[in-house]
Design an enzyme around this catalytic site. Sequence first.
Site, mmCIF file in Angstrom:
data_model
loop_
_atom_site.group_PDB
_atom_site.id
_atom_site.type_symbol
_atom_site.label_atom_id
_atom_site.label_comp_id
_atom_site.label_asym_id
_atom_site.label_seq_id
_atom_site.Cartn_x
_atom_site.Cartn_y
_atom_site.Cartn_z
ATOM 1 N N SER A 48 -16.203 51.393 125.626
ATOM 2 C CA SER A 48 -14.993 50.660 126.034
ATOM 3 C C SER A 48 -15.226 49.145 126.041
ATOM 4 C CB SER A 48 -14.492 51.132 127.405
ATOM 5 O OG SER A 48 -15.405 50.778 128.424
ATOM 6 N N HIS A 49 -16.491 48.695 126.002
ATOM 7 C CA HIS A 49 -16.755 47.251 125.956
ATOM 8 C C HIS A 49 -17.735 46.893 124.844
ATOM 9 C CE1 HIS A 49 -14.518 47.698 129.582
ATOM 10 N NE2 HIS A 49 -14.242 46.413 129.510
ATOM 11 N N GLU A 189 -10.957 52.285 128.196
ATOM 12 C CA GLU A 189 -11.129 53.726 127.935
ATOM 13 C C GLU A 189 -9.778 54.357 127.575
ATOM 14 O OE1 GLU A 189 -13.365 56.594 127.102
ATOM 15 O OE2 GLU A 189 -14.383 54.933 128.104
HETATM 16 P P1 NDP Z 1 -17.458 54.800 134.224
HETATM 17 O O1 NDP Z 1 -16.402 55.429 135.060
HETATM 18 O O2 NDP Z 1 -17.908 55.490 133.008
HETATM 19 O O3 NDP Z 1 -18.701 54.500 135.195
HETATM 20 C C1 NDP Z 1 -19.786 53.875 134.677
HETATM 21 C C2 NDP Z 1 -20.928 53.825 135.667
HETATM 22 O O4 NDP Z 1 -21.132 55.068 136.326
HETATM 23 C C3 NDP Z 1 -22.192 53.558 134.888
HETATM 24 O O5 NDP Z 1 -23.089 52.853 135.707
HETATM 25 C C4 NDP Z 1 -22.660 54.977 134.587
HETATM 26 O O6 NDP Z 1 -24.026 55.056 134.211
HETATM 27 C C5 NDP Z 1 -22.377 55.653 135.896
HETATM 28 N N1 NDP Z 1 -22.186 57.101 135.761
HETATM 29 C C6 NDP Z 1 -21.280 57.722 134.993
HETATM 30 N N2 NDP Z 1 -21.406 59.070 135.144
HETATM 31 C C7 NDP Z 1 -22.414 59.279 136.016
HETATM 32 C C8 NDP Z 1 -23.023 60.448 136.574
HETATM 33 N N3 NDP Z 1 -22.602 61.666 136.254
HETATM 34 N N4 NDP Z 1 -24.037 60.292 137.448
HETATM 35 C C9 NDP Z 1 -24.467 59.051 137.784
HETATM 36 N N5 NDP Z 1 -23.926 57.915 137.295
HETATM 37 C C10 NDP Z 1 -22.915 58.027 136.418
HETATM 38 O O7 NDP Z 1 -17.092 53.331 133.734
HETATM 39 P P2 NDP Z 1 -15.727 52.530 133.842
HETATM 40 O O8 NDP Z 1 -14.788 53.071 132.836
HETATM 41 O O9 NDP Z 1 -15.283 52.474 135.253
HETATM 42 O O10 NDP Z 1 -16.227 51.053 133.402
HETATM 43 C C11 NDP Z 1 -16.829 50.846 132.142
HETATM 44 C C12 NDP Z 1 -17.135 49.399 131.923
HETATM 45 O O11 NDP Z 1 -15.953 48.639 131.910
HETATM 46 C C13 NDP Z 1 -18.046 48.729 132.944
HETATM 47 O O12 NDP Z 1 -19.186 48.266 132.241
HETATM 48 C C14 NDP Z 1 -17.239 47.546 133.477
HETATM 49 O O13 NDP Z 1 -17.980 46.347 133.702
HETATM 50 C C15 NDP Z 1 -16.262 47.330 132.348
HETATM 51 N N6 NDP Z 1 -15.035 46.676 132.819
HETATM 52 C C16 NDP Z 1 -14.889 45.328 132.622
HETATM 53 C C17 NDP Z 1 -13.745 44.685 133.069
HETATM 54 C C18 NDP Z 1 -13.572 43.204 132.946
HETATM 55 O O14 NDP Z 1 -12.591 42.676 133.423
HETATM 56 N N7 NDP Z 1 -14.467 42.482 132.341
HETATM 57 C C19 NDP Z 1 -12.667 45.422 133.737
HETATM 58 C C20 NDP Z 1 -12.953 46.821 133.926
HETATM 59 C C21 NDP Z 1 -14.093 47.415 133.460
HETATM 60 P P3 NDP Z 1 -24.367 55.219 132.619
HETATM 61 O O15 NDP Z 1 -23.943 53.922 131.985
HETATM 62 O O16 NDP Z 1 -25.823 55.481 132.549
HETATM 63 O O17 NDP Z 1 -23.536 56.375 132.130
HETATM 64 O O1 PYC Z 2 -11.323 47.760 130.362
HETATM 65 O O2 PYC Z 2 -10.184 47.452 132.202
HETATM 66 C C1 PYC Z 2 -10.771 47.028 131.218
HETATM 67 C C2 PYC Z 2 -10.871 45.575 131.027
HETATM 68 C C3 PYC Z 2 -10.064 44.617 131.526
HETATM 69 C C4 PYC Z 2 -10.539 43.404 131.084
HETATM 70 C C5 PYC Z 2 -11.640 43.658 130.321
HETATM 71 N N1 PYC Z 2 -11.832 44.991 130.305
#
Ligand code: NDP
Ligand code: PYC
Length: 339
Positions: A48-49, A189
Amino acid sequence: MNDHQTRLSLEDAWTLSIDVLEQNGFSQDQAAAIARSVMAAQRDECHSHGMYRLLDCVRTVRYGGVEPRAVPEIHEKAPGVISVDARGGCSLLAFETAREPFIEKARATGVAVLAVKNAFHFSALWPEVESLANQGLVALAMTPSHAYVAPAGGHSPLLGTNPIAFAWPRPESEPFVFDFATSVVARGEVELHRRAGESIPEGWALDETGQPTTDPSAALAGALLPFGGHKGAALSIMIELLAGPLIGDRLGHQTRPADGSDEGAPQHGEFILAMDPHAFLGTGVATRLQQAEALFEGITAQGARLPSQRRYGARKRSQAEGVIIPQKLHDELVKLRDP
Ligand code: NDP
Ligand code: PYC
């Protein structure tokens, strides 16, 4: 790998990323900082990133939402506070510019905060906290993103997807790191599901009328839900406050997302906290890091996995075999590289 995917070596994926960014106006420094982040995400299979985000970067520069040649400016605010103004550019070069002085500050004062301001912010946070833990620091990062998420009990977007990331140094292995959105999933995602023509699971989102939906397009037009109901929503509010008003930057609903829709400025802030274990423990650091290892071992002994364990596995695989991306994404990137 299936017929709709293509494999790229890490070198080729890097070159493609840099070429797309520079061809579309980013300076060498901005392009390199962005490429380091999207390539780290692609390598660790954080799709997703990963490279898909290059499309957003180009879209954003084309509508004027990011200053692609910005040179960040560092400001000393207090003994334990440093601020870096991204000056409308991407957060990634701002972080990289301030990283060394920030580490020095954390070591000198024990605890330090880096406020990244006025930044186009699209990236995963874990590369930043992981890099700080690799320097022996404990780190926490957060950013308010844009109004994509309904508050618990509400129906319309107000909060950002607001990620929070944490890293802890480990004596004999890569740091313990987690990084997740405070929405059920990152909006990226949902966008990937839309691009793949797949529905999303129940419980992720509401449509524009506030009704639950499994249609990714309806979810993108509506609102994502916070994870864990009121608990995730409260964490999300905390992130808005720390990475917004506290550092003198915007709340999620005062910004405009990468697609240029909605009112507001496209930039916002990021809050990063670094703690030096030596300041707390002096010569006792090794003993206490070992104590933490017992917790990690207890978790894995139950057959559970640590956050970041999957990612480090993916990293090793990609270093040996390269990365796999959808053919459609590859074609779109080539088109952006060779307009
Ligand atoms: P997830 O819901 O996939 O959660 C990811 C985290 O949970 C990771 O650290 C992952 O480790 C861990 N994890 C997942 N499954 C398990 C499990 N079964 N047991 C233990 N740990 C687990 O990710 P999101 O969709 O919430 O977010 C993804 C990315 O989006 C992040 O990197 C975030 O920084 C980015 N993001 C950025 C934004 C922005 O504004 N810049 C806004 C929103 C999100 P592992 O990686 O090892 O699977
Ligand atoms: O995936 O939610 C997201 C997001 C927002 C800004 C950057 N990533």
